[in-house]
Structure formats: C-alpha cells, structure tokens
Design a protein around this motif. Structure first.
Motif, PDB file in Angstrom:
ATOM      1  N   GLY A  40       0.814  -1.207   0.000  1.00 31.52           N
ATOM      2  CA  GLY A  40       0.000   0.000   0.000  1.00 31.52           C
ATOM      3  C   GLY A  40       0.848   1.258   0.000  1.00 31.52           C
ATOM      4  O   GLY A  40       0.561   2.213  -0.727  1.00 31.52           O
ATOM      5  N   LEU A  41       1.921   1.257   0.798  1.00 28.55           N
ATOM      6  CA  LEU A  41       2.800   2.427   0.832  1.00 28.55           C
ATOM      7  C   LEU A  41       3.503   2.616  -0.500  1.00 28.55           C
ATOM      8  O   LEU A  41       3.607   3.742  -1.010  1.00 28.55           O
ATOM      9  CB  LEU A  41       3.826   2.291   1.949  1.00 28.55           C
ATOM     10  CG  LEU A  41       4.863   3.413   2.015  1.00 28.55           C
ATOM     11  CD1 LEU A  41       4.201   4.756   2.242  1.00 28.55           C
ATOM     12  CD2 LEU A  41       5.905   3.140   3.096  1.00 28.55           C
ATOM     13  N   ALA A  44       1.207   4.186  -2.910  1.00 25.36           N
ATOM     14  CA  ALA A  44       0.972   5.593  -2.566  1.00 25.36           C
ATOM     15  C   ALA A  44       2.166   6.465  -2.951  1.00 25.36           C
ATOM     16  O   ALA A  44       2.002   7.624  -3.339  1.00 25.36           O
ATOM     17  CB  ALA A  44       0.682   5.728  -1.072  1.00 25.36           C
ATOM     18  N   PRO A 150      -1.466   2.113   5.731  1.00 26.39           N
ATOM     19  CA  PRO A 150      -1.339   2.101   4.272  1.00 26.39           C
ATOM     20  C   PRO A 150      -2.119   0.933   3.681  1.00 26.39           C
ATOM     21  O   PRO A 150      -2.174  -0.157   4.258  1.00 26.39           O
ATOM     22  CB  PRO A 150       0.169   1.925   4.047  1.00 26.39           C
ATOM     23  CG  PRO A 150       0.816   2.281   5.332  1.00 26.39           C
ATOM     24  CD  PRO A 150      -0.159   1.962   6.411  1.00 26.39           C
ATOM     25  N   HIS A 151      -2.720   1.144   2.531  1.00 26.26           N
ATOM     26  CA  HIS A 151      -3.500   0.086   1.879  1.00 26.26           C
ATOM     27  C   HIS A 151      -3.487   0.311   0.371  1.00 26.26           C
ATOM     28  O   HIS A 151      -3.044   1.363  -0.121  1.00 26.26           O
ATOM     29  CB  HIS A 151      -4.942   0.076   2.404  1.00 26.26           C
ATOM     30  CG  HIS A 151      -5.675   1.363   2.143  1.00 26.26           C
ATOM     31  ND1 HIS A 151      -6.275   1.646   0.947  1.00 26.26           N
ATOM     32  CD2 HIS A 151      -5.870   2.450   2.926  1.00 26.26           C
ATOM     33  CE1 HIS A 151      -6.828   2.840   0.997  1.00 26.26           C
ATOM     34  NE2 HIS A 151      -6.586   3.364   2.196  1.00 26.26           N
ATOM     35  N   ARG A 152      -3.980  -0.664  -0.377  1.00 27.10           N
ATOM     36  CA  ARG A 152      -3.921  -0.617  -1.843  1.00 27.10           C
ATOM     37  C   ARG A 152      -5.252  -0.228  -2.482  1.00 27.10           C
ATOM     38  O   ARG A 152      -5.358  -0.220  -3.714  1.00 27.10           O
ATOM     39  CB  ARG A 152      -3.480  -1.978  -2.384  1.00 27.10           C
ATOM     40  CG  ARG A 152      -2.125  -2.437  -1.860  1.00 27.10           C
ATOM     41  CD  ARG A 152      -1.679  -3.725  -2.518  1.00 27.10           C
ATOM     42  NE  ARG A 152      -1.414  -3.525  -3.934  1.00 27.10           N
ATOM     43  CZ  ARG A 152      -1.080  -4.513  -4.770  1.00 27.10           C
ATOM     44  NH1 ARG A 152      -0.981  -5.751  -4.323  1.00 27.10           N
ATOM     45  NH2 ARG A 152      -0.858  -4.256  -6.048  1.00 27.10           N
ATOM     46  N   THR A 154      -8.214   1.914  -4.017  1.00 26.97           N
ATOM     47  CA  THR A 154      -8.482   3.207  -4.632  1.00 26.97           C
ATOM     48  C   THR A 154      -9.895   3.163  -5.204  1.00 26.97           C
ATOM     49  O   THR A 154     -10.423   2.081  -5.494  1.00 26.97           O
ATOM     50  CB  THR A 154      -7.504   3.525  -5.775  1.00 26.97           C
ATOM     51  OG1 THR A 154      -7.709   2.574  -6.847  1.00 26.97           O
ATOM     52  CG2 THR A 154      -6.053   3.453  -5.303  1.00 26.97           C
ATOM     53  N   SER A 272     -12.173   3.525   4.125  1.00 24.55           N
ATOM     54  CA  SER A 272     -11.666   4.302   2.991  1.00 24.55           C
ATOM     55  C   SER A 272     -12.666   4.369   1.844  1.00 24.55           C
ATOM     56  O   SER A 272     -12.506   5.182   0.935  1.00 24.55           O
ATOM     57  CB  SER A 272     -10.349   3.714   2.482  1.00 24.55           C
ATOM     58  OG  SER A 272     -10.562   2.538   1.717  1.00 24.55           O
ATOM     59  N   ASN A 318      -8.706   7.995   4.738  1.00 27.39           N
ATOM     60  CA  ASN A 318      -7.605   7.450   3.920  1.00 27.39           C
ATOM     61  C   ASN A 318      -6.319   8.163   4.300  1.00 27.39           C
ATOM     62  O   ASN A 318      -6.121   9.337   3.985  1.00 27.39           O
ATOM     63  CB  ASN A 318      -7.895   7.656   2.432  1.00 27.39           C
ATOM     64  CG  ASN A 318      -6.813   7.071   1.550  1.00 27.39           C
ATOM     65  OD1 ASN A 318      -5.959   6.307   2.009  1.00 27.39           O
ATOM     66  ND2 ASN A 318      -6.830   7.432   0.278  1.00 27.39           N
ATOM     67  N   ASN A 320      -3.300   7.278   3.255  1.00 26.97           N
ATOM     68  CA  ASN A 320      -2.233   7.067   2.279  1.00 26.97           C
ATOM     69  C   ASN A 320      -1.527   8.357   1.863  1.00 26.97           C
ATOM     70  O   ASN A 320      -0.283   8.406   1.857  1.00 26.97           O
ATOM     71  CB  ASN A 320      -2.778   6.358   1.033  1.00 26.97           C
ATOM     72  CG  ASN A 320      -2.872   4.851   1.226  1.00 26.97           C
ATOM     73  OD1 ASN A 320      -2.617   4.341   2.313  1.00 26.97           O
ATOM     74  ND2 ASN A 320      -3.230   4.148   0.177  1.00 26.97           N
TER      75      ASN A 320
END
Length: 340
Positions: A40-41, A44, A150-152, A154, A272, A318, A320
């Motif tokens: 995730g990071l 971002a 952090p996450h993926r 969107t 999110s 969120n 991120n």
C-alpha cells in the motif's frame, strides 16, 4: 523476488522536489498483513520495489529479534541473503525483518534510508523514519502516526472490480451487505458461538437483503462453517479462500460493510470506501484495538453492529496521502543532509 528496477533519486537544486524514484527494497516477516502495508505504501509513493523478501529467524536469533545478531554471513559483501549494491530506500515490516534492515543500513554507511512500518521494538533513533498506527501511542521526532494504515484500495480499483462482478449478483435483493470476517488473535476470541451472534445480527441488519461474505486466513474452520450453515438458501455468497478473491468487488458493490473488530486493516480499508461500516465487537483484552475503533467511530465512518440497516455519509478515511507525504519529506531532508 525481483519485480522491477528504478533509478536513484537526484537531489533537489531548488524549486519543486525531484521525482521520487529511489531504488527500494522491502523486507517483511512474510505475513500477508505485513506485505499489504508495504504494498500500500509503495503504491501511494508511486514506487516499484526492486526486491520483496520474506525473512524468518528461528531459534535464539528469533527470540532475540529485533535487537539480537543475525546469523553469520546473511548480510554483507558476500551475503547469503543480502549483498550490495545497497538500495536507496529499505522498508521493513515486522520484528524479524528489522535486524536485516538495520544491518543493511549499517553496511551502506549512510547511503540507505531505513523506514520501519509498525513499531520495530528498537530504539527509534536507529531508523530514519518509523510509521505506526496512532493507537500504538508511539511518539518521537522521527515517528509519524496515522489513524489508519497504508492500503492498496483506490476508487478506481473498487469501481473496476465492482463492474467485473456486478453481473453475478445483479439479481440479488438489496441492500448488498459485504461482511469481512476475521478470526482470533492475541487480543480477541472468535468462536462458533460468536459466529452465530454475527449471523443473528446480520438477520436484524438486513432481513430482506443479500450478503457478500469473505473469510480471512485467521478465520477458524468452525466459524466459517457456522456461517455457511446459516446462509442456507439466503441470497448470499461466501468466499473461504482459493483463487479469484472477490474482496475488492465485494467492497465496491457494497451498500454497507460489516467488519469484525479483530482486524485494524480491514476496518481501515472499509472506512476508505466512504460507505457505512458496522463493527462487530468481540470479547477480549484489546486496549489498543478499542482505542482504534473509538477513534475511527469519531470520524463517523463506523458504528457498532446492532439494529436495522441505515445509510449515513462521511468523508472517506484514507491516510495514504499523509503517510506518503511524510516519507517523501523525510527522505528529501535526509538526502539534502547527505549532500551538505
């Protein structure tokens, strides 16, 4: 595993900072949750990792991690696990990954920026930057904390996944309730009795609706089968592992999301989306989890599970962008100091 290469970042000479494209390595303890934080990071930051390695330390090395030594010859010029050229950025996740990252930082003699995701259980000054969730209550000059991780996820990914899955559930009655089921951990218990309580609450939440349910790696078989028996002839789908994980599609299609309290990451990802999130509380001695859920509820993203379905709105939660900005700022400052 080599997944790509990027060029080292240049120093800024004034005006806007240069593109952020360091050569990056990722080291984790191999847990899926740890990998998800790093992935995730990286997304971002807009960075592709050159390496993603899982490390485990056994015996005395594992007991002493992160403050003990590494097995001889694992890191160095002819290292059995890691050897130069060293990266510009190393991201470490987990207690057993920390000594590897710190050894690389030391061998690189100031040419590698070391970032720990989660509390590394070492002195903070050993790192260039540490990210921790706010409920860990870790403070320091080089520590950045945020409510969620952090996450993926969107909006674009969720929309695409929802579109791909829509035809399979379009005829199911609404509301569509996505249910993210975790499992016991060091702080919470999760038994078949609690699974039956969850099912009863779902009946109350949306008696005429449909349920899109996923289990996790921590979900006991007894809990998963209790839920499967409850489903019976209900309009519902249950994913219990295997290929074609519908997680993103379920989140994208949901009218509301139910999460069990044992997973900070699942609750943060659900929040999110901007969709109503219901949390099933679980019994246990979970001080930091309760701090997290209290803070998340204060954003208006979540409510405790109980009663009939309601819609509400809130600003999606969120972290991120905040985390990525903090990493870039610290990295640029470190790079400038090196050049001075």
């Amino acid at each position: 595993m080599i997944v790509g290469t990027v060029e080292p970042a240049a120093l800024t000479l004034g005006g806007a900072p240069p593109p952020f494209n360091p050569r990056a390595w990722v080291i984790t303890n191999g847990n899926r949750g740890s990998d998800a934080l790093a992935e995730g990071l990286l997304e971002a930051l807009g960075v592709t990792a050159e390496r993603l390695d899982h490390v485990r330390l056994s015996g005395p090395y594992g007991w002493m991690a992160p403050n003990g030594p590494l097995p001889f010859g694992h890191v160095g010029k002819r290292g059995k696990v890691f050897s130069p050229p060293w990266p510009d950025l190393i991201i470490s996740v987990g207690r057993t990954a920390a000594p590897y990252a710190l050894a690389i930082r030391k061998k690189a003699q100031g040419r590698t920026f070391a970032l720990s995701l989660l509390n590394p259980k070492t002195k903070p000054e050993k790192w260039d930057l540490i990210w921790t969730p706010a409920h860990d209550q870790l403070e320091g000059a080089n520590i950045v904390s945020t409510l969620t991780s952090p996450h993926r996820l969107t909006p674009q990914k969720l929309a695409a996944a929802a579109q791909a899955l829509y035809h399979e559930i379009a005829a199911m009655p609404r509301p569509w309730i996505t249910v993210l089921v975790g499992g016991p951990n060091g702080k919470y218990r999760f038994s078949p009795r609690l699974a039956r309580e969850l099912c009863s609450q779902l009946d109350t939440l949306a008696p005429g609706g449909s349920f899109l349910i996923t289990t996790s790696r921590r979900t006991p078989d007894s809990v998963a089968w209790t839920i499967k028996q409850w489903m019976g002839a209900k309009p519902a789908r249950l994913w219990m592992g295997g290929v074609d994980n519908p997680y993103l599609g379920f989140l994208g299609l949901a009218d509301a999301i139910v999460v069990t309290a044992d997973s900070v990451n699942m609750a943060g990802e659900a929040a999110s989306t901007g969709k109503p999130v219901y949390v099933l509380d679980l019994p246990g001695n979970a001080g930091k989890f309760r701090r997290f859920h209290k803070a998340l509820a204060e954003t208006r993203a979540t409510r405790l599970l109980g009663g009939p379905f309601e819609r509400w709105e809130y600003q999606p939660v969120n972290a991120n962008p905040e985390i990525a900005a903090a990493v870039k700022e610290a990295y640029y400052a470190w790079n400038r100091a090196r050049a001075a």
